[in-house]
Design an enzyme around this catalytic site. Structure first.
Site, PDB file in Angstrom:
ATOM      1  N   CYS A 130      -8.951 -10.857  -6.447  1.00 18.36           N
ATOM      2  CA  CYS A 130     -10.032 -10.158  -5.923  1.00 18.36           C
ATOM      3  C   CYS A 130     -11.619 -11.913  -6.578  1.00 18.36           C
ATOM      4  O   CYS A 130     -11.433 -13.312  -6.581  1.00 18.36           O
ATOM      5  CB  CYS A 130     -11.242  -9.349  -6.239  1.00 18.36           C
ATOM      6  SG  CYS A 130     -12.249  -9.330  -4.950  1.00 18.36           S
ATOM      7  N   HIS A 152      -6.389  -5.340  -3.653  1.00 16.90           N
ATOM      8  CA  HIS A 152      -6.519  -4.866  -5.248  1.00 16.90           C
ATOM      9  C   HIS A 152      -5.127  -3.788  -5.072  1.00 16.90           C
ATOM     10  O   HIS A 152      -5.289  -2.805  -4.496  1.00 16.90           O
ATOM     11  CB  HIS A 152      -8.000  -3.547  -4.444  1.00 16.90           C
ATOM     12  CG  HIS A 152      -9.241  -4.867  -4.687  1.00 16.90           C
ATOM     13  ND1 HIS A 152      -9.670  -4.729  -6.104  1.00 16.90           N
ATOM     14  CD2 HIS A 152     -10.192  -4.893  -4.206  1.00 16.90           C
ATOM     15  CE1 HIS A 152     -11.282  -5.232  -6.361  1.00 16.90           C
ATOM     16  NE2 HIS A 152     -10.506  -5.402  -4.701  1.00 16.90           N
ATOM     17  N   GLU A 203      -4.330  -2.469  -7.668  1.00 15.69           N
ATOM     18  CA  GLU A 203      -5.048  -1.184  -8.664  1.00 15.69           C
ATOM     19  C   GLU A 203      -4.932   0.395  -7.559  1.00 15.69           C
ATOM     20  O   GLU A 203      -5.050   1.111  -8.372  1.00 15.69           O
ATOM     21  CB  GLU A 203      -5.815  -1.206  -9.418  1.00 15.69           C
ATOM     22  CG  GLU A 203      -6.737  -1.298  -8.952  1.00 15.69           C
ATOM     23  CD  GLU A 203      -7.282  -3.305  -8.249  1.00 15.69           C
ATOM     24  OE1 GLU A 203      -6.535  -3.821  -8.528  1.00 15.69           O
ATOM     25  OE2 GLU A 203      -8.571  -3.015  -8.257  1.00 15.69           O
TER      26      GLU A 203
END
Ligand code: XMP
Length: 513
Positions: A79, A171, A173
């Site tokens: 990001c 993302h 994660e």
């Protein structure tokens, strides 16, 4: 030598999540502020640049120094990290027409190898960004696109740098990125060459050796609380230095019903050298007529230090004070909203080491809570200790609204024991993150047989959470709540009303005080 991945923090809410996901791959990861990057030694195998609430185009954008990193180790920008790399090397970052937030799909995988190995077109990813990368720098090539975001992933061209640089707009994660874990694995294991041997057993061996080297022949004192952190810290130290570890377990009169005896017994069973100290009256005296939550915490903290210090003086040659501090307590994060405001002071006994003139040892300083639990299991600790709900240091004092008396503690202990036992009986205990009962400072009218009653009310609280920072109220079944309510009202004289707390955090907190 523990190999690790360094994660540079730019203040994103997801930074800790990245650290956890990497650790789930059995690779140790550490978070550092973007402007405090240590020199790269042999243990650092890769570097991740995390997200940020800032925009790279803003004047107050955060500027990491990429020179010592790019080309030295494999780098993954996520990001903000991806946008920063694009801008740094001459690419173009612009404000998106619309804020891109939520689920998206990787419509095209341009290079199904390296970072993208095994990830197929259509893979769902999680987007959360206000800027978008319009042009990638010339040393780079496109790796994946979504329907709306052409530059969803890009990477350095082969040979552009001595070590590869990968950048992704989404993302990995976040669980909604369904192949996120595979992507992180591609980066950490395949690209960076980490071995993935950071298991609980490995951690225990390393930590025990480090503790032995640090402590030598000295003696260590540790305050046990009954909770998982201090218990696991004690077991690790016990394994390292055996009977040179001395433990105190203080009964402050604010524990759960029969907890002092039960926990003391299980510590005994684990071979720990524990002294149980009954200081109930001292705590009640210190709390007399105090209603303010922060003053209660202060009185308890001070009394704890007094009792602990007095008992410690009876021991000789103690050099270290051990604490069960865990990683979220010590991560130095980048402050986005300025200095943080004290909402509740959770660090009840911060002044202890200074007062006692002892050195500190914190064997769990780099572990997240779930990792502490896994280490505990590996150490052979019983489930009932490992899976215990978190319990605040000031204990029932902050669950009795208003001033504290031994009679109120007794009333609350009885009601709370019924609630917690029923959670176990119904198989719900392990499904909630934390549960407790609160004694309310209100009386209300009831009828018992032919008699009118005018008694106190308790609130039941149960929440689901991962770290206590945010929490949702648990949707416990009605028949369970009904059983708890009637059992409390029928068995605890002095309570005639039970309510269930349905507030989320934020804006409410988990505890009522
Ligand atoms: P709150 O009430 O702030 O609680 O939402 C978040 C978590 O912290 C625990 N808590 C405390 N723990 N000392 C502690 O050791 C404290 O003073 C304290 N206050 C709250 C709470 O039980 C929950 O797990």
């Amino acid at each position: 030598m523990t190999e690790k991945v360094l994660i540079l923090d730019f203040g994103s809410q997801y930074t800790q999540l990245i650290a956890r996901r990497i650790r789930e791959l059995n690779v140790y990861s550490e978070i550092v502020p973007f402007n405090k990057v240590p020199e790269l030694d042999d243990t650092i195998k890769a570097v991740i640049l995390s997200g940020s609430p800032f925009s790279v185009r803003e004047e107050r954008a955060l500027h990491p120094n990429l020179e010592p990193l790019i080309g030295k180790r494999p780098v993954l920008g996520i990001c903000y990290g991806a946008q920063y790399v694009a801008q740094h090397f001459g690419g173009r970052v612009e404000r998106s027409e619309t804020r891109e937030y939520g689920k998206a799909n990787l419509a095209t995988i341009h290079k199904p190898e390296g970072l993208m190995t095994g990830i197929e077109a259509g893979s769902q990813v999680w987007m959360s960004h206000g800027d978008t990368i319009k042009e990638i720098p010339e040393q780079f090539e496109l790796l994946a696109s979504t329907a709306d975001v052409e530059v969803a992933a890009y990477g350095s061209k082969p040979g552009a740098f001595s070590e590869p640089v990968f950048c992704i707009q989404f993302h990995p994660e976040v669980y909604h990125s369904l192949d996120g874990k595979a992507l992180l694995k591609n980066f950490v294991i395949d690209v960076a060459g980490c071995t993935g041997n950071w298991t609980p057993a490995h951690f225990i061996d390393d930590t025990v050796a480090a503790l032995q080297a640090k402590i030598g022949d000295d003696r260590v004192l540790l305050g046990l609380s009954g909770g998982v952190d201090s218990s696991v810290a004690a077991m690790l130290l016990h394994r390292a230095i055996g009977d040179r570890l001395f433990c105190f377990f203080i009964d402050n009169g604010l524990l759960r019903k029969d907890e002092f005896e039960q926990v003391l017994k299980s510590y005994d069973g684990m071979g720990l050298n524990v002294k149980g100290i009954d200081a109930k009256q001292e705590f009640y005296d210190a709390l007399a007529e105090i209603s303010d939550p922060e003053l209660k915490r202060k009185a308890i903290g001070k009394t704890f230090i007094d009792v602990f210090d007095r008992e410690a003086k009876k021991l000789t040659n103690i050099k270290y004070l051990a604490q069960g501090t865990i990683y979220p307590d010590v991560i130095e994060s980048v402050s986005v909203h300025g200095p943080s405001v004290t909402i509740k002071s959770h660090h009840n006994v911060g002044g202890l080491p200074a007062k006692m003139g002892l050195k500190i040892v914190e064997p769990l300083r780099f572990l997240f809570k779930d990792e502490v639990r896994r280490v505990g299991t590996e150490l052979g600790m019983a489930d009932h200790l490992i899976k215990r709900h978190p319990f605040p240091g000031p204990g029932l004092a902050i669950r009795i609204l208003g001033d504290i008396t031994p009679e109120k503690v007794d009333l609350l202990q009885k009601a709370d024991a019924i609630y917690i036992n029923k959670l176990r009986e119904y198989g719900l205990y392990d499904q909630v993150w934390q549960a407790g009962t609160i004694l309310l400072p209100v009386q209300s009218v009831g009828v018992m047989g032919d008699e009118r009653t005018y008694e106190q009310a308790v609130a039941l609280r149960a929440v689901n959470s991962t770290d206590g920072m945010t929490a949702e109220w648990s949707h416990l079944p009605y028949d369970f709540l009904a059983a708890v309510s009637s059992s409390i009202i029928n068995n605890v004289k002095g309570i005639n009303r039970v309510v269930y707390d349905i507030s989320t955090k934020p804006p409410a907190t988990i505890e009522w005080e």
